[in-house]
Design a protein around this motif. Structure first.
Motif, PDB file in Angstrom:
ATOM      1  N   ASN A 120       0.712  -1.174  -0.018  1.00 42.64           N
ATOM      2  CA  ASN A 120      -0.134   0.091   0.042  1.00 42.64           C
ATOM      3  C   ASN A 120       0.872   1.295  -0.021  1.00 42.64           C
ATOM      4  O   ASN A 120       0.445   2.245  -0.418  1.00 42.64           O
ATOM      5  CB  ASN A 120      -0.855  -0.129   1.403  1.00 42.64           C
ATOM      6  CG  ASN A 120      -1.613   1.288   1.410  1.00 42.64           C
ATOM      7  OD1 ASN A 120      -2.312   1.867   0.720  1.00 42.64           O
ATOM      8  ND2 ASN A 120      -1.451   1.920   2.733  1.00 42.64           N
ATOM      9  N   ASP A 121       2.035   1.187   0.773  1.00 45.12           N
ATOM     10  CA  ASP A 121       2.764   2.389   0.915  1.00 45.12           C
ATOM     11  C   ASP A 121       4.324   2.116   0.759  1.00 45.12           C
ATOM     12  O   ASP A 121       4.788   1.570   1.582  1.00 45.12           O
ATOM     13  CB  ASP A 121       2.452   2.920   2.393  1.00 45.12           C
ATOM     14  CG  ASP A 121       3.265   4.224   2.608  1.00 45.12           C
ATOM     15  OD1 ASP A 121       4.052   4.623   1.731  1.00 45.12           O
ATOM     16  OD2 ASP A 121       3.290   4.575   3.786  1.00 45.12           O
ATOM     17  N   ARG A 159       5.864   7.891  11.445  1.00 44.62           N
ATOM     18  CA  ARG A 159       5.033   7.205  10.899  1.00 44.62           C
ATOM     19  C   ARG A 159       4.887   5.739  11.134  1.00 44.62           C
ATOM     20  O   ARG A 159       6.009   5.504  11.643  1.00 44.62           O
ATOM     21  CB  ARG A 159       5.056   7.311   9.312  1.00 44.62           C
ATOM     22  CG  ARG A 159       5.018   8.807   8.924  1.00 44.62           C
ATOM     23  CD  ARG A 159       5.546   8.867   7.276  1.00 44.62           C
ATOM     24  NE  ARG A 159       4.423   8.622   6.375  1.00 44.62           N
ATOM     25  CZ  ARG A 159       4.329   7.499   5.717  1.00 44.62           C
ATOM     26  NH1 ARG A 159       5.391   6.637   5.509  1.00 44.62           N
ATOM     27  NH2 ARG A 159       3.278   7.392   4.891  1.00 44.62           N
ATOM     28  N   ARG A 184      -2.005  -2.581  13.855  1.00 42.59           N
ATOM     29  CA  ARG A 184      -2.668  -3.749  13.071  1.00 42.59           C
ATOM     30  C   ARG A 184      -1.877  -5.305  13.418  1.00 42.59           C
ATOM     31  O   ARG A 184      -2.606  -5.973  13.721  1.00 42.59           O
ATOM     32  CB  ARG A 184      -2.431  -3.356  11.468  1.00 42.59           C
ATOM     33  CG  ARG A 184      -3.833  -3.878  10.837  1.00 42.59           C
ATOM     34  CD  ARG A 184      -3.831  -3.255   9.472  1.00 42.59           C
ATOM     35  NE  ARG A 184      -3.839  -1.706   9.347  1.00 42.59           N
ATOM     36  CZ  ARG A 184      -3.103  -1.053   8.634  1.00 42.59           C
ATOM     37  NH1 ARG A 184      -2.150  -1.578   7.667  1.00 42.59           N
ATOM     38  NH2 ARG A 184      -3.273   0.017   8.686  1.00 42.59           N
TER      39      ARG A 184
HETATM   40  C1  LIG Z   1      -2.167   3.369   2.852  1.00 40.57           C
HETATM   41  O1  LIG Z   1      -1.224   3.937   2.721  1.00 40.57           O
HETATM   42  C2  LIG Z   1      -1.503   5.782   3.091  1.00 40.57           C
HETATM   43  C3  LIG Z   1      -0.399   6.532   3.059  1.00 40.57           C
HETATM   44  O2  LIG Z   1       0.246   6.357   2.037  1.00 40.57           O
HETATM   45  C4  LIG Z   1      -2.149   5.762   4.316  1.00 40.57           C
HETATM   46  O3  LIG Z   1      -2.697   6.916   4.581  1.00 40.57           O
HETATM   47  C5  LIG Z   1      -3.293   4.602   4.524  1.00 40.57           C
HETATM   48  O4  LIG Z   1      -3.791   4.462   5.745  1.00 40.57           O
HETATM   49  C6  LIG Z   1      -2.859   3.139   4.133  1.00 40.57           C
HETATM   50  N1  LIG Z   1      -3.946   2.295   4.009  1.00 40.57           N
HETATM   51  C7  LIG Z   1      -3.887   1.164   4.590  1.00 40.57           C
HETATM   52  C8  LIG Z   1      -5.102   0.020   4.682  1.00 40.57           C
HETATM   53  O5  LIG Z   1      -2.843   0.706   5.091  1.00 40.57           O
END
Ligand SMILES: *[C@@H]1O[C@H](CO)[C@@H](O)[C@H](O)[C@H]1NC(C)=O
Ligand code: HEM
Ligand SMILES: *[C@@H]1O[C@H](CO)[C@@H](O)[C@H](O)[C@H]1NC(C)=O
Ligand SMILES: *[C@@H]1O[C@H](CO)[C@@H](O)[C@H](O)[C@H]1NC(C)=O
Length: 351
Positions: free
Chosen positions: A69-70, A116, A123
Motif C-alpha cells: 500500500n505504501d 509514521r 494492526r
Molecule cells: C495506505 O497508505 C496511506 C499512506 O500512503 C495511508 O494513509 C493509509 O492509511 C494506508 N492504508 C492502509 C489500509 O494501510
C-alpha cells in the motif's frame, strides 16, 4: 536481457524465496534454520517459539501488506524502531499515546507530524493478539517489523533477539533531549550515540538508514537559501542538486512540509548509495554531509560507499546493538523505565 531486467528478476526471485515460508508458517528458529546463537544476554532468539510460533510470519505478512500500500512504510518503521530505542531504551515508549497525566513521545519535536507507521504496528499487534493473547510485547513487534522492512527493501537480514517487555511510561522531554537533530554538530550527535553505548562506527553505519525514506523541507531548507546566516546556499552542495531542492522547497513556501528523498540515488532501495551521495555532496541533511567533513567518519563513509557487503554486515551488527539499549526483561527491570514492564494489550496505551 539488460542489467535492470536481470536485477529485477533476481530481486523478485529472492523475494519469493523470502515469502515462501508464509505458505507453511513456522517459527523463525526451527531446526536447520538457527544459524545464530539461541541466547543473547537476557534476550533470546527463540523466546516466543513455543508461546507464539507464528509471530515472525505474522509480522512479515503485516509489513508486506503495508508495503504494498505504501512504499515509504519500510523507512518509517525503521525510523520508529530507532526512535523507540534511542529514547530511554527499547521499551515501546514511542508507541504510547499522550494521556492527561503523561506527555509522551509521539508529539515531541522530532516525532510530531513526522514519525509514521503507528497504525501498521497496531494492526500487526492485533493479529498477534488474535493468535497468542497477552504474550508478545509491542517493543518486540517493532524490532521485528524494522528488520522485515529492511529486508523487504533489499537490505540485510539479522537475527532479532526477543523477550523485551513494554515500558509503562513515555516522556516528551526525553525524546526532545535524546534524539539527534539535523541542526546540531557532529560532535553533539556523536555524544548522543556514545551515551547510548553506540560508538562512532555504529553512528556511521546506522546513518546508512538514510538510504530509505524522506525528509521535510524544514529539516534542510537553511542549506538552500541561508546557510549559517550568510543569505547564500551551502557552498558545499552540488549545484544541480541544489537547484532541484530549491524547486521542491521554494523560499516562498512557508509550509516547509514537502518531501525530498534522503537518498536520491535509490529512494526506496536499501543499499550503500547513501554513502556515495555524501561523496558527491548530494546528502540532504547537513548532519549527513557532516560525516564527510571529519576525517575519521569520512574514512568509514568511503569504505561503505566502496563495499556494499561491509556496509550490510556493519549495519546489521549495529542494529543488533541498537535493539538492546535499555531493555526491560522479566527479573531485570531497567533503570529509567520506572522499573516495570508488561505485555501491553494495545500498543498505544499501558494496561
Ligand atoms: C495506505 O497508505 C496511506 C499512506 O500512503 C495511508 O494513509 C493509509 O492509511 C494506508 N492504508 C492502509 C489500509 O494501510
Ligand atoms: C545520526 C543522527 C540522525 C539524524 C540527525 C536524523 C534525522 C532525521 C531527519 C531530520 C529525518 C526527516 C524527518 C522529517 O522530515 O519528518 C529523518 C528521517 C529518517 N531517518 Fe534519521 N536521523 C538520524 C539517524 C537515523 C538512524 C540511526 C536511522 C535508522 C537506523 C534513521 C532512519 C531514518 C529514516 C528511515 C528516515 C525516513 C523516514 C520516513 O521516510 O518516514 N535515522 N532522520
Ligand atoms: C552541542 O552540545 C553543547 C554541549 O553540550 C551545547 O552547549 C550546544 O548547545 C549543542 N549545540 C547544539 C546546536 O545543539
Ligand atoms: C556523482 O556526481 C557526478 C557528477 O555530478 C555524476 O556524474 C555521478 O553519476 C554521481 N555519482 C553518483 C554515484 O551519484
Amino acid at each position: 536481457m539488460d542489467h535492470k531486467t536481470i536485477y529485477n528478476s533476481v530481486a523478485f526471485f529472492c523475494l519469493v524465496l523470502y515469502l515462501l515460508p508464509l505458505i507453511n508458517a513456522r517459527p523463525e528458529t526451527t531446526a536447520g534454520y538457527n544459524f545464530y546463537d539461541k541466547s543473547d544476554g537476557q534476550l533470546s532468539y527463540n523466546f516466543y517459539d513455543k508461546s507464539c510460533p507464528k509471530l515472525a510470519m505474522i509480522v512479515r505478512l503485516g509489513v508486506w501488506a503495508a508495503f504494498k500500500n505504501d512504499s515509504r512504510i519500510g523507512a518509517s518503521l525503521l525510523r520508529l524502531h530507532f526512535h523507540d530505542c534511542f529514547v530511554d531504551g527499547c521499551e515501546g515508549s514511542v508507541l504510547l499515546d499522550d494521556t492527561k497525566d503523561m506527555k509522551g513521545e509521539k508529539n515531541a519535536a522530532p516525532n510530531r507530524n513526522s514519525a509514521r507507521g503507528f497504525e501498521v504496528i497496531d494492526r500487526i499487534k492485533a493479529d498477534v493478539e488474535n493468535s497468542c493473547p497477552s504474550t508478545v510485547s509491542c517493543v518486540d513487534i517493532l524490532a521485528l517489523a524494522a528488520r522485515e522492512a529492511v529486508v523487504m527493501s533489499g537490505g540485510p537480514f539479522w537475527g532479532v533477539s526477543l523477550g523485551r517487555l513494554d515500558g509503562v511510561s513515555a516522556s516528551e522531554k526525553s525524546a526532545n533531549e535524546q534524539l539527534p537533530s539535523p541542526f546540531e554538530p557532529l560532535e553533539n550527535i556523536t555524544a548522543k550515540f556514545a551515551s547510548k553505548g553506540l560508538d562512532v562506527k555504529d553512528m556511521v553505519a546506522l546513518s546508512g538508514g538514510h538510504t530509505l525514506g524522506f525528509a521535510q523541507c524544514f529539516t534542510f531548507k537553511n542549506r538552500l537559501f541561508n546557510h549559517k546566516g550568510t543569505g547564500k546556499p551551502d557552498p558545499s552542495l552540488d549545484s544541480s542538486f541544489l537547484s532541484n531542492l530549491q524547486t521542491i522547497c521554494p523560499d516562498t513556501d512557508s509550509s516547509n512540509t514537502k518531501l525530498a528523498p534522503l537518498d536520491s540515488l535509490s529512494i526506496n532501495r536499501f543499499d550503500n548509495t547513501y554513502y556515495k551521495s555524501l561523496l558527491n555532496n548530494t546528502a540532504l541533511l547537513d548532519s549527513d554531509q557532516a560525516l564527510l567533513r571529519d576525517s575519521k567518519t569520512a574514512a568509514m563513509v568511503k569504505a561503505y560507499s566502496a563495499d556494499p557487503f561491509l556496509f550490510s554486515t556493519d549495519f546489521a551488527a549495529s542494529m543488533i546493538k541498537l535493539a538492546k539499549i535499555g531493555v526491560i526483561t522479566t527479573g531485570q527491570p531497567a533503570a529509567g523505565a520506572g522499573g516495570v514492564g508488561q505485555i501491553r494489550k494495545k500498543c498505544g496505551s499501558v494496561n
